[in-house]
Design an enzyme around this catalytic site. Structure first.
Site, PDB file in Angstrom:
ATOM      1  N   ASN A   1      13.528 113.615  15.271  1.00 59.27           N
ATOM      2  CA  ASN A   1      12.636 112.459  15.101  1.00 59.27           C
ATOM      3  C   ASN A   1      11.193 112.912  15.314  1.00 59.27           C
ATOM      4  OD1 ASN A   1      11.883 112.062  18.013  1.00 59.27           O
ATOM      5  ND2 ASN A   1      14.114 111.843  18.167  1.00 59.27           N
TER       6      ASN A   1
ATOM      7  N   ASP B   1      20.196 109.321  18.956  1.00 59.80           N
ATOM      8  CA  ASP B   1      21.323 108.460  19.321  1.00 59.80           C
ATOM      9  C   ASP B   1      22.666 109.077  18.938  1.00 59.80           C
ATOM     10  OD1 ASP B   1      19.948 106.275  20.494  1.00 59.80           O
ATOM     11  OD2 ASP B   1      19.164 105.814  18.492  1.00 59.80           O
TER      12      ASP B   1
ATOM     13  N   PRO C   1      25.360 110.824  24.747  1.00 59.40           N
ATOM     14  CA  PRO C   1      25.338 110.096  26.028  1.00 59.40           C
ATOM     15  C   PRO C   1      23.972 109.441  26.216  1.00 59.40           C
ATOM     16  CG  PRO C   1      25.175 112.470  26.387  1.00 59.40           C
ATOM     17  CD  PRO C   1      25.460 112.268  24.925  1.00 59.40           C
TER      18      PRO C   1
ATOM     19  N   ILE D   1      21.240 108.952  28.499  1.00 62.62           N
ATOM     20  CA  ILE D   1      20.782 109.589  29.747  1.00 62.62           C
ATOM     21  C   ILE D   1      20.166 108.551  30.674  1.00 62.62           C
ATOM     22  CG2 ILE D   1      19.268 111.386  30.698  1.00 62.62           C
ATOM     23  CD1 ILE D   1      19.482 112.732  27.854  1.00 62.62           C
TER      24      ILE D   1
ATOM     25  N   LYS E   1      16.640  95.847  26.237  1.00 62.58           N
ATOM     26  CA  LYS E   1      16.956  97.220  26.664  1.00 62.58           C
ATOM     27  C   LYS E   1      16.889  97.345  28.188  1.00 62.58           C
ATOM     28  CE  LYS E   1      15.873  99.795  23.336  1.00 62.58           C
ATOM     29  NZ  LYS E   1      15.127 100.543  22.346  1.00 62.58           N
TER      30      LYS E   1
ATOM     31  N   LYS F   1      20.268  98.662  29.870  1.00 63.36           N
ATOM     32  CA  LYS F   1      20.317 100.009  30.443  1.00 63.36           C
ATOM     33  C   LYS F   1      20.346  99.983  31.972  1.00 63.36           C
ATOM     34  CE  LYS F   1      18.714 102.223  26.440  1.00 63.36           C
ATOM     35  NZ  LYS F   1      18.899 103.538  25.841  1.00 63.36           N
TER      36      LYS F   1
HETATM   37  O1  C5P Z   1      18.334 103.072  23.126  1.00 61.23           O
HETATM   38  P1  C5P Z   1      16.959 103.612  22.907  1.00 61.23           P
HETATM   39  O2  C5P Z   1      16.959 105.016  22.345  1.00 61.23           O
HETATM   40  O3  C5P Z   1      16.070 102.752  22.114  1.00 61.23           O
HETATM   41  O4  C5P Z   1      16.343 103.662  24.364  1.00 61.23           O
HETATM   42  C1  C5P Z   1      15.132 104.294  24.652  1.00 61.23           C
HETATM   43  C2  C5P Z   1      15.110 104.730  26.085  1.00 61.23           C
HETATM   44  O5  C5P Z   1      16.374 105.264  26.459  1.00 61.23           O
HETATM   45  C3  C5P Z   1      14.132 105.866  26.331  1.00 61.23           C
HETATM   46  O6  C5P Z   1      13.686 105.771  27.652  1.00 61.23           O
HETATM   47  C4  C5P Z   1      14.976 107.099  26.123  1.00 61.23           C
HETATM   48  O7  C5P Z   1      14.443 108.219  26.816  1.00 61.23           O
HETATM   49  C5  C5P Z   1      16.305 106.667  26.694  1.00 61.23           C
HETATM   50  N1  C5P Z   1      17.458 107.264  26.053  1.00 61.23           N
HETATM   51  C6  C5P Z   1      18.219 108.185  26.735  1.00 61.23           C
HETATM   52  N2  C5P Z   1      19.339 108.711  26.159  1.00 61.23           N
HETATM   53  C7  C5P Z   1      19.727 108.335  24.930  1.00 61.23           C
HETATM   54  C8  C5P Z   1      18.974 107.385  24.211  1.00 61.23           C
HETATM   55  C9  C5P Z   1      17.844 106.877  24.807  1.00 61.23           C
HETATM   56  O8  C5P Z   1      17.859 108.537  27.863  1.00 61.23           O
HETATM   57  N3  C5P Z   1      20.796 108.856  24.397  1.00 61.23           N
END
Ligand code: C5P
Length: 423
Positions: free
Chosen positions: A224, A292, A320, A322, A354, A358
């Site tokens: 990305n 993702d 996963p 994180i 989110k 999360k």
């Molecule tokens: O789900 P999304 O990617 O939109 O979420 C963004 C947030 O989640 C960011 O803080 C990103 O660093 C974290 N993230 C993560 N691991 C993933 C996907 C996103 O830590 N696999």
């Protein structure tokens, strides 16, 4: 507007600091006299440079009387050069303040012109610069000024004001010089930025940054546009506050920031392993744009095009999360977990959703839709969302976002602010 320095315990009120004040030519120049007095009251020494146009509005004698120093006006003055050469003058201060920052001065700064003492000093210096713009509303809203200001922001030039109100020319709108007290607060804030307290000494903070690369085969990957700038700036700002910082970074072109540990990874799986291995931490800031999905089985050999055959189908599996993993309750959970929500639409709603999903403590929401130039750019406009609070920050450089965020984190970790951002 900058927060008043008196309300920010992370930054000490600086002592023994020097400001070089460049007074531009505008009706608001008379307010610089009050500013010099306010700075003197705070123990900040001011040396003044007066542009030719500025001298139409205030006299060198007034500035000299209030500042207690020679006022410099001429690039080619033999006496001034003997006392202090213009290069030395440009570096003699902890901060250069341009007040009033006229449209002309902003344009000269943006294009690097050096045709008088003020503009030469501004080009010759590596000292931080704060501008207090003041001009007619049409001039402020002219596309030339807008792009000059945007360019200067990307170079980390700080701005205070302008205010909106009625102007000396009889028009109404943005362009009024900020009040001297506000400019004084911004000056103290900027001076303090270079001398933060080591409030986070003894704390460990984990930061993820950059994209991840998910290989399809040995030569291709899914990625990305994240540049890593925001995460790197946050890591550096936290280290400056005394924290031990572990930066887990995906592939970027950025050098490792000095004074902290950088662990370079490529994939989301590697990032997660590095994050888990770096625990325990007092705080975790997940600024990485983690992919993702990854392909279930990356090919060991380059996938070949076969004439006439359909393109290969990629079988994706989720990576996963994180951030969600760090946020899950348990003995290893950092006491403050912060995520980012880079969105292209409905930014705040998606970010709030989110935050809940999360389980983190704060979400930093930002609009990364194509016109904003946030992904890969040097500026950011963020909203800090907590479970009980919401704080909208104006457009600013990513380093300034990082500095302010580091201060918020420090206040939270040291129990000075229970739930993070206050309105
Ligand atoms: O789900 P999304 O990617 O939109 O979420 C963004 C947030 O989640 C960011 O803080 C990103 O660093 C974290 N993230 C993560 N691991 C993933 C996907 C996103 O830590 N696999």
């Amino acid at each position: 507007m900058q927060p008043p320095y008196a309300h920010n315990p992370v930054r000490s009120v600086p002592t023994g600091k020097r400001v070089l004040l460049i007074v531009g030519g505008g009706i608001a120049a008379y307010k610089t006299l009050s500013l010099v007095r306010l700075l003197a009251t705070d123990g900040i020494e001011t040396r003044c440079v007066l542009t030719r146009a500025g001298s139409e509005f205030v006299t060198p004698l007034s500035l000299q009387a209030l500042s207690g120093h020679t006022v410099y006006q001429d690039l080619f003055s033999l006496t001034d050069e003997q006392e202090m050469g213009h290069i030395a003058l440009s570096r003699s201060a902890d901060l250069i303040v341009v007040c009033p920052g006229t449209a002309n001065l902003l344009a000269k700064m943006a294009s690097g012109l050096a045709d008088d003492l003020a503009s030469t000093l501004l080009l010759a210096t590596d000292t931080p610069v704060l501008v207090a713009p003041a001009m007619n509303v049409r001039m402020w809203e002219h596309p030339a000024t807008i792009s000059n200001v945007a360019l200067l922001r990307t170079r980390d030039v700080m701005l205070v004001g302008p205010d909106t109100g009625s102007m000396a020319c009889g028009e109404f709108g943005p362009g009024r010089l900020a009040e001297p007290e506000t400019i004084r607060d911004a000056i103290v804030e900027a001076l303090s930025a270079s001398a933060p307290t080591q409030i986070l000494t003894g704390r460990h903070v984990l930061v993820t940054a950059g994209p991840t690369h998910e290989p399809l085969d040995p030569v291709r990957y899914i990625a990305n546009r994240s540049s890593g700038q925001q995460g790197y700036a946050i890591a550096a700002a936290l280290a400056r506050l005394g924290a031990r910082v572990t930066l887990v970074s995906g592939p970027t072109n950025l050098p490792s920031p000095p004074g902290l540990e950088t662990i370079r990874v490529e994939t989301a799986l590697e990032m997660e392993a590095a994050v888990q291995a770096s625990l325990p931490a007092d705080a975790a800031i997940c600024a990485a744009a983690v992919a993702d999905w990854r392909v279930a089985h990356a090919s060991d050999l380059k996938i070949k095009k076969k004439p006439g055959a359909a393109p290969p189908t990629l079988h994706l599996v989720p990576n996963p999360d994180i951030l969600a993993g760090l946020s899950a309750p348990g003995p290893r959970r950092p006491s403050l977990v912060i995520g980012f929500a880079a969105e292209t639409d409905n930014v705040e709603n998606h970010a709030l959703e989110k935050l809940k999903r999360k389980g983190c403590d704060w979400i930093i929401a930002n609009d990364v839709s194509p016109g904003t130039n946030v992904m890969g750019g040097r500026e950011n406009r963020v909203i800090i969302l907590t479970h009980s609070n919401r704080d909208v920050w104006p457009l600013m450089s990513k380093t300034e976002v990082a500095r302010r965020l580091a201060d918020r984190i420090a206040l939270c970790l040291t129990d000075k602010v229970p739930d993070g951002p206050q309105p």
